[in-house]
Design a protein around this motif. Structure first.
Motif, mmCIF file in Angstrom:
data_model
loop_
_atom_site.group_PDB
_atom_site.id
_atom_site.type_symbol
_atom_site.label_atom_id
_atom_site.label_comp_id
_atom_site.label_asym_id
_atom_site.label_seq_id
_atom_site.Cartn_x
_atom_site.Cartn_y
_atom_site.Cartn_z
ATOM 1 N N VAL A 11 -2.330 204.450 58.558
ATOM 2 C CA VAL A 11 -2.137 202.914 58.387
ATOM 3 C C VAL A 11 -1.948 202.517 56.801
ATOM 4 C CG1 VAL A 11 -3.553 200.804 58.785
ATOM 5 C CG2 VAL A 11 -3.386 202.551 60.563
ATOM 6 N N SER A 12 -2.738 203.318 56.125
ATOM 7 C CA SER A 12 -2.773 203.055 54.687
ATOM 8 C C SER A 12 -1.300 203.391 54.152
ATOM 9 C CB SER A 12 -3.817 204.006 54.011
ATOM 10 O OG SER A 12 -3.825 203.932 52.590
ATOM 11 N N PHE A 13 -0.809 204.385 54.481
ATOM 12 C CA PHE A 13 0.665 204.459 53.818
ATOM 13 C C PHE A 13 1.507 203.414 54.390
ATOM 14 C CE2 PHE A 13 4.823 205.738 55.341
ATOM 15 C CZ PHE A 13 5.188 206.243 54.092
ATOM 16 N N PHE A 14 1.561 202.986 55.443
ATOM 17 C CA PHE A 14 2.303 201.653 56.039
ATOM 18 C C PHE A 14 1.938 200.497 55.374
ATOM 19 C CE2 PHE A 14 3.304 204.858 59.515
ATOM 20 C CZ PHE A 14 4.846 204.688 59.280
ATOM 21 N N MET A 15 0.740 200.296 55.040
ATOM 22 C CA MET A 15 0.368 199.091 54.399
ATOM 23 C C MET A 15 0.965 198.933 52.928
ATOM 24 S SD MET A 15 -3.835 198.430 55.458
ATOM 25 C CE MET A 15 -3.870 197.122 54.103
ATOM 26 N N LYS A 16 0.869 200.139 52.262
ATOM 27 C CA LYS A 16 1.355 200.435 50.840
ATOM 28 C C LYS A 16 2.792 200.137 50.914
ATOM 29 C CE LYS A 16 -2.527 203.079 49.372
ATOM 30 N NZ LYS A 16 -3.110 204.477 49.085
ATOM 31 N N LYS A 17 3.393 200.728 51.751
ATOM 32 C CA LYS A 17 4.975 201.050 51.856
ATOM 33 C C LYS A 17 5.528 199.780 52.065
ATOM 34 C CE LYS A 17 8.377 203.907 51.650
ATOM 35 N NZ LYS A 17 8.955 204.073 50.479
ATOM 36 N N SER A 52 -0.195 192.229 52.879
ATOM 37 C CA SER A 52 -1.450 191.586 52.310
ATOM 38 C C SER A 52 -2.627 191.736 53.024
ATOM 39 C CB SER A 52 -1.105 190.179 52.156
ATOM 40 O OG SER A 52 -1.153 189.477 53.483
ATOM 41 N N VAL A 53 -3.706 191.414 52.495
ATOM 42 C CA VAL A 53 -5.232 191.485 53.009
ATOM 43 C C VAL A 53 -5.051 190.659 54.310
ATOM 44 C CG1 VAL A 53 -7.461 191.044 52.766
ATOM 45 C CG2 VAL A 53 -6.282 192.152 51.028
ATOM 46 N N GLN A 54 -4.602 189.181 54.025
ATOM 47 C CA GLN A 54 -4.436 188.143 55.129
ATOM 48 C C GLN A 54 -3.689 188.899 56.327
ATOM 49 O OE1 GLN A 54 -3.621 187.552 52.103
ATOM 50 N NE2 GLN A 54 -5.164 186.492 51.422
ATOM 51 N N ILE A 60 -3.835 191.228 61.872
ATOM 52 C CA ILE A 60 -3.747 192.620 62.706
ATOM 53 C C ILE A 60 -4.864 192.930 63.432
ATOM 54 C CG2 ILE A 60 -2.991 194.977 62.478
ATOM 55 C CD1 ILE A 60 -0.956 194.288 60.403
ATOM 56 N N MET A 61 -5.938 193.051 62.384
ATOM 57 C CA MET A 61 -7.246 193.549 63.023
ATOM 58 C C MET A 61 -7.718 192.592 64.332
ATOM 59 S SD MET A 61 -8.026 196.355 61.618
ATOM 60 C CE MET A 61 -9.772 196.369 62.314
ATOM 61 N N LYS A 62 -7.650 191.210 63.907
ATOM 62 C CA LYS A 62 -7.938 190.153 64.694
ATOM 63 C C LYS A 62 -7.223 190.327 66.229
ATOM 64 C CE LYS A 62 -9.423 186.305 61.804
ATOM 65 N NZ LYS A 62 -9.012 185.278 61.154
ATOM 66 N N GLU A 63 -5.966 190.633 66.153
ATOM 67 C CA GLU A 63 -5.065 190.875 67.098
ATOM 68 C C GLU A 63 -5.572 192.278 67.927
ATOM 69 O OE1 GLU A 63 -2.501 189.527 69.586
ATOM 70 O OE2 GLU A 63 -3.037 188.456 67.652
ATOM 71 N N LEU A 64 -6.037 193.214 67.363
ATOM 72 C CA LEU A 64 -6.572 194.405 67.897
ATOM 73 C C LEU A 64 -7.792 194.257 68.461
ATOM 74 C CD1 LEU A 64 -5.758 197.111 65.022
ATOM 75 C CD2 LEU A 64 -4.610 196.831 67.361
ATOM 76 N N ASN A 65 -8.641 193.504 67.851
ATOM 77 C CA ASN A 65 -9.866 193.136 68.453
ATOM 78 C C ASN A 65 -9.620 192.398 69.883
ATOM 79 O OD1 ASN A 65 -11.522 194.464 66.741
ATOM 80 N ND2 ASN A 65 -11.646 192.640 65.380
ATOM 81 N N LYS A 66 -8.773 191.332 69.788
ATOM 82 C CA LYS A 66 -8.389 190.735 71.134
ATOM 83 C C LYS A 66 -7.921 191.730 72.138
ATOM 84 C CE LYS A 66 -6.508 186.593 69.134
ATOM 85 N NZ LYS A 66 -5.226 185.838 68.782
ATOM 86 N N GLU A 67 -7.328 192.574 72.064
ATOM 87 C CA GLU A 67 -6.814 193.560 72.974
ATOM 88 C C GLU A 67 -7.868 194.410 73.582
ATOM 89 O OE1 GLU A 67 -3.519 195.758 71.471
ATOM 90 O OE2 GLU A 67 -2.299 193.722 71.086
ATOM 91 N N ASP A 68 -9.046 194.750 72.776
ATOM 92 C CA ASP A 68 -10.040 195.540 73.039
ATOM 93 C C ASP A 68 -10.891 194.806 74.231
ATOM 94 O OD1 ASP A 68 -9.335 197.744 71.580
ATOM 95 O OD2 ASP A 68 -10.854 197.178 69.848
#
Length: 120
Positions: A94-100, A104-106, A111-119
């Motif tokens: 994930v870090s690699f793809f974020m940098k590449k 942005s942090v936003q 993405i994190m909110k979306e993942l939390n919804k799916e959980d």
């Protein structure tokens, strides 16, 4: 599960989208320039031998359909990528793809909110 070539993946993407189809309908889905009918037919038979595709007879022809679900193949491919290039570390990947991709942090928060919804 076996890995697919780019051409095999292209045809599987079409079959996953269509659900099922004969060789002519697969060829028709490709953008211009369309591949030759015989080329697509050969690749479909290879996918059948790799047990990614099955068929049923309809008249004198065959209707092909996926035996492997897209999510199953995607998960296996992602795991192989993570294991092969990121020593099995999801965080590193994930870090690699974020940098590449200059995420942005936003965008990461979204993405994190979306993942939390799916959980849930």
């Amino acid at each position: 599960m076996k890995q697919l070539t780019k051409a095999e993946e292209d045809i599987m993407q079409i079959l996953w989208d269509l659900g099922e189809g004969n060789v002519a309908s697969i060829v028709e889905t490709f953008p211009e320039p369309k591949p030759a009918y015989n080329t697509v037919s050969t690749i479909v038979r290879i996918l059948e031998s790799k047990e990614f595709v099955d068929y049923r007879k309809e008249g004198r022809g065959h209707i092909y359909f996926p035996k492997v679900q897209k999510a199953e193949y995607s998960n296996q491919s992602l795991t192989k990528l993570m294991d092969g290039y990121f020593q099995g570390s999801f965080k590193s990947m994930v870090s690699f793809f974020m940098k590449k991709n200059d995420i942005s942090v936003q965008e990461m928060e979204a993405i994190m909110k979306e993942l939390n919804k799916e959980d849930k």
